[in-house]
Design a protein around this motif. Sequence first.
Motif, PDB file in Angstrom:
ATOM      1  N   THR A  82       0.842  -1.193   0.000  1.00 38.60           N
ATOM      2  CA  THR A  82       0.000   0.000   0.000  1.00 38.60           C
ATOM      3  C   THR A  82       0.877   1.242   0.000  1.00 38.60           C
ATOM      4  O   THR A  82       2.052   1.179   0.400  1.00 38.60           O
ATOM      5  N   PRO A  83       0.348   2.399  -0.423  1.00 39.93           N
ATOM      6  CA  PRO A  83       1.118   3.646  -0.318  1.00 39.93           C
ATOM      7  C   PRO A  83       1.551   3.945   1.115  1.00 39.93           C
ATOM      8  O   PRO A  83       2.644   4.483   1.334  1.00 39.93           O
ATOM      9  N   ALA A  84       0.721   3.590   2.098  1.00 43.15           N
ATOM     10  CA  ALA A  84       1.088   3.836   3.494  1.00 43.15           C
ATOM     11  C   ALA A  84       2.328   3.046   3.884  1.00 43.15           C
ATOM     12  O   ALA A  84       3.191   3.530   4.630  1.00 43.15           O
ATOM     13  N   GLU A  85       2.442   1.830   3.379  1.00 38.68           N
ATOM     14  CA  GLU A  85       3.627   1.014   3.665  1.00 38.68           C
ATOM     15  C   GLU A  85       4.868   1.633   3.024  1.00 38.68           C
ATOM     16  O   GLU A  85       5.935   1.695   3.639  1.00 38.68           O
ATOM     17  N   LEU A 111      -5.877  -4.867 -14.598  1.00 40.58           N
ATOM     18  CA  LEU A 111      -6.347  -5.523 -13.378  1.00 40.58           C
ATOM     19  C   LEU A 111      -5.920  -4.788 -12.112  1.00 40.58           C
ATOM     20  O   LEU A 111      -5.978  -5.340 -11.011  1.00 40.58           O
ATOM     21  N   ALA A 112      -5.472  -3.530 -12.265  1.00 41.70           N
ATOM     22  CA  ALA A 112      -5.094  -2.755 -11.085  1.00 41.70           C
ATOM     23  C   ALA A 112      -6.318  -2.547 -10.202  1.00 41.70           C
ATOM     24  O   ALA A 112      -7.435  -2.356 -10.677  1.00 41.70           O
ATOM     25  N   THR A 113      -6.084  -2.604  -8.886  1.00 42.77           N
ATOM     26  CA  THR A 113      -7.165  -2.383  -7.929  1.00 42.77           C
ATOM     27  C   THR A 113      -6.872  -1.131  -7.118  1.00 42.77           C
ATOM     28  O   THR A 113      -5.749  -0.908  -6.679  1.00 42.77           O
ATOM     29  N   GLY A 114      -7.903  -0.306  -6.901  1.00 38.03           N
ATOM     30  CA  GLY A 114      -7.703   0.917  -6.141  1.00 38.03           C
ATOM     31  C   GLY A 114      -6.955   1.953  -6.941  1.00 38.03           C
ATOM     32  O   GLY A 114      -6.590   1.745  -8.100  1.00 38.03           O
ATOM     33  N   ARG A 115      -6.712   3.072  -6.323  1.00 33.16           N
ATOM     34  CA  ARG A 115      -5.942   4.152  -6.950  1.00 33.16           C
ATOM     35  C   ARG A 115      -4.776   4.478  -6.030  1.00 33.16           C
ATOM     36  O   ARG A 115      -4.946   5.095  -4.982  1.00 33.16           O
ATOM     37  N   LYS A 116      -3.590   4.071  -6.430  1.00 26.63           N
ATOM     38  CA  LYS A 116      -2.433   4.253  -5.569  1.00 26.63           C
ATOM     39  C   LYS A 116      -1.988   5.714  -5.500  1.00 26.63           C
ATOM     40  O   LYS A 116      -1.491   6.161  -4.467  1.00 26.63           O
ATOM     41  N   VAL A 117      -2.141   6.464  -6.594  1.00 29.95           N
ATOM     42  CA  VAL A 117      -1.800   7.885  -6.534  1.00 29.95           C
ATOM     43  C   VAL A 117      -2.682   8.576  -5.508  1.00 29.95           C
ATOM     44  O   VAL A 117      -2.212   9.334  -4.655  1.00 29.95           O
ATOM     45  N   ALA A 118      -3.978   8.299  -5.563  1.00 27.74           N
ATOM     46  CA  ALA A 118      -4.900   8.898  -4.594  1.00 27.74           C
ATOM     47  C   ALA A 118      -4.556   8.461  -3.183  1.00 27.74           C
ATOM     48  O   ALA A 118      -4.575   9.264  -2.237  1.00 27.74           O
ATOM     49  N   SER A 134      -1.662   7.645  -2.028  1.00 34.07           N
ATOM     50  CA  SER A 134      -0.420   8.286  -1.570  1.00 34.07           C
ATOM     51  C   SER A 134      -0.664   9.696  -1.057  1.00 34.07           C
ATOM     52  O   SER A 134       0.062  10.188  -0.198  1.00 34.07           O
ATOM     53  N   LEU A 135      -1.700  10.352  -1.578  1.00 33.22           N
ATOM     54  CA  LEU A 135      -1.989  11.726  -1.180  1.00 33.22           C
ATOM     55  C   LEU A 135      -2.853  11.794   0.076  1.00 33.22           C
ATOM     56  O   LEU A 135      -3.088  12.884   0.604  1.00 33.22           O
ATOM     57  N   ALA A 136      -3.307  10.641   0.546  1.00 29.95           N
ATOM     58  CA  ALA A 136      -4.160  10.612   1.734  1.00 29.95           C
ATOM     59  C   ALA A 136      -3.356  10.661   3.026  1.00 29.95           C
ATOM     60  O   ALA A 136      -3.906  10.954   4.087  1.00 29.95           O
ATOM     61  N   GLY A 137      -2.059  10.389   2.946  1.00 31.68           N
ATOM     62  CA  GLY A 137      -1.226  10.394   4.143  1.00 31.68           C
ATOM     63  C   GLY A 137      -0.215  11.525   4.119  1.00 31.68           C
ATOM     64  O   GLY A 137      -0.519  12.639   3.680  1.00 31.68           O
ATOM     65  N   ARG A 138       1.011  11.212   4.535  1.00 36.47           N
ATOM     66  CA  ARG A 138       2.057  12.236   4.551  1.00 36.47           C
ATOM     67  C   ARG A 138       2.466  12.653   3.142  1.00 36.47           C
ATOM     68  O   ARG A 138       3.111  13.679   2.954  1.00 36.47           O
ATOM     69  N   GLY A 139       2.061  11.867   2.163  1.00 32.03           N
ATOM     70  CA  GLY A 139       2.326  12.248   0.786  1.00 32.03           C
ATOM     71  C   GLY A 139       1.621  13.527   0.377  1.00 32.03           C
ATOM     72  O   GLY A 139       2.014  14.169  -0.601  1.00 32.03           O
ATOM     73  N   ASP A 140       0.601  13.927   1.146  1.00 36.56           N
ATOM     74  CA  ASP A 140      -0.086  15.180   0.841  1.00 36.56           C
ATOM     75  C   ASP A 140       0.883  16.357   0.860  1.00 36.56           C
ATOM     76  O   ASP A 140       0.750  17.296   0.067  1.00 36.56           O
ATOM     77  N   ALA A 141       1.859  16.327   1.749  1.00 35.62           N
ATOM     78  CA  ALA A 141       2.847  17.406   1.820  1.00 35.62           C
ATOM     79  C   ALA A 141       3.783  17.386   0.618  1.00 35.62           C
ATOM     80  O   ALA A 141       4.462  18.371   0.346  1.00 35.62           O
ATOM     81  N   GLN A 142       3.814  16.255  -0.091  1.00 33.13           N
ATOM     82  CA  GLN A 142       4.667  16.102  -1.274  1.00 33.13           C
ATOM     83  C   GLN A 142       3.830  16.065  -2.550  1.00 33.13           C
ATOM     84  O   GLN A 142       4.261  15.539  -3.570  1.00 33.13           O
ATOM     85  N   VAL A 143       2.636  16.668  -2.496  1.00 38.12           N
ATOM     86  CA  VAL A 143       1.704  16.567  -3.610  1.00 38.12           C
ATOM     87  C   VAL A 143       2.307  17.062  -4.914  1.00 38.12           C
ATOM     88  O   VAL A 143       2.083  16.478  -5.982  1.00 38.12           O
ATOM     89  N   TYR A 144       3.105  18.136  -4.869  1.00 37.39           N
ATOM     90  CA  TYR A 144       3.688  18.664  -6.099  1.00 37.39           C
ATOM     91  C   TYR A 144       4.628  17.646  -6.730  1.00 37.39           C
ATOM     92  O   TYR A 144       4.613  17.428  -7.949  1.00 37.39           O
ATOM     93  N   LEU A 145       5.454  17.005  -5.906  1.00 35.65           N
ATOM     94  CA  LEU A 145       6.416  16.037  -6.442  1.00 35.65           C
ATOM     95  C   LEU A 145       5.709  14.788  -6.960  1.00 35.65           C
ATOM     96  O   LEU A 145       6.101  14.218  -7.989  1.00 35.65           O
ATOM     97  N   ILE A 146       4.650  14.361  -6.278  1.00 33.53           N
ATOM     98  CA  ILE A 146       3.920  13.177  -6.717  1.00 33.53           C
ATOM     99  C   ILE A 146       3.258  13.427  -8.065  1.00 33.53           C
ATOM    100  O   ILE A 146       3.295  12.576  -8.963  1.00 33.53           O
ATOM    101  N   TYR A 147       2.677  14.611  -8.241  1.00 33.21           N
ATOM    102  CA  TYR A 147       2.060  14.932  -9.532  1.00 33.21           C
ATOM    103  C   TYR A 147       3.116  14.975 -10.640  1.00 33.21           C
ATOM    104  O   TYR A 147       2.861  14.543 -11.769  1.00 33.21           O
TER     105      TYR A 147
END
Length: 326
Positions: free
Chosen positions: A57-60, A92-99, A101-114
Amino acid sequence: MASLLRSLRRRIITPNVSETKLATRGFHVKNAEARELLETVGEMFLTGYAYAAEARTPAEAEERLEQIPRRFRGFAYEGAGMAYAILDATPLATGRKVAGSLAGRGDAQVYLIYVGVGWAMARLPRILWSKVHAPDPLLRWLALDGYGFHQAYFRTDQYVHAQYQESRFPWPADAPQGYANRVIDQGIGRALWFVGGTDVDVVTSLIAKFPESRRGDLYAGTGLAATYACGAEEDELRRFAELAGPYRPQLAQGSAFAAEARVRPGLVVPATEIATRVFCGVSPEEAARISNEARPDQPIQGDVPAYEVWRQRIADQFVSLGGVSR
């Protein structure tokens, strides 16, 4: 078994670190310190990519990304953004991993993730671009910045030395004609900081070979890279600002974007402070505040996208403060 499959997935889809070596790319080498910095940036990008590719998961993945040294953590999140976007587009991808990633601490890195999403677009068949997750109508443009960086970094002869530009870029579908290329140029400008090995004379000469109509966006990209990736001393940055001439407002705008990308997650380093003082005439925190306050709070109708309105507001603000001249 699941862990073994994830490890195998990581090995299959993760680019080889040798691709980030300046000798492999044929980029200019200013000195050993600059080479080490730029190659470490590439290595940390791929480290973040691998963490995301292997994680359940993105959290991991986030737990490992947060252990990356502060100076390079944003690049790791950028690499993770690329991996998440590729995984989202996988059959066959399940879920949205980009989304995710932005739900946790990745939100502070939103510019880099995009931006990392744009790297993925450069590697994915265009038929899969409809699966790319970049829902924010303002920040989605950063994906094109990432796309431009990737193309200039890996297809340097075509995009840098031959100044290639697509006549009609197909994404996003609702973009005003020609504007996508402007944002791609901002990514190309960022890549020029790497192609030129952080040598301001070399970078300036590369920009000068492009048509004048493209140089403002290219300088914005180099301003961002010089502030975020760093790699030049204060006297070199001052010379770069002088050489930018009429494009100093764009240089400052890119620097402000970089400042906000470092201030938001708390990753400011001394080199960032020097760069914003030279390019913007203010501290990283003040540059980030100006960038944030200039951000449109609602969609803007018309031929000028909100993203461009944002950039122009930032550049104009630095001119009005007197620290930047046109």
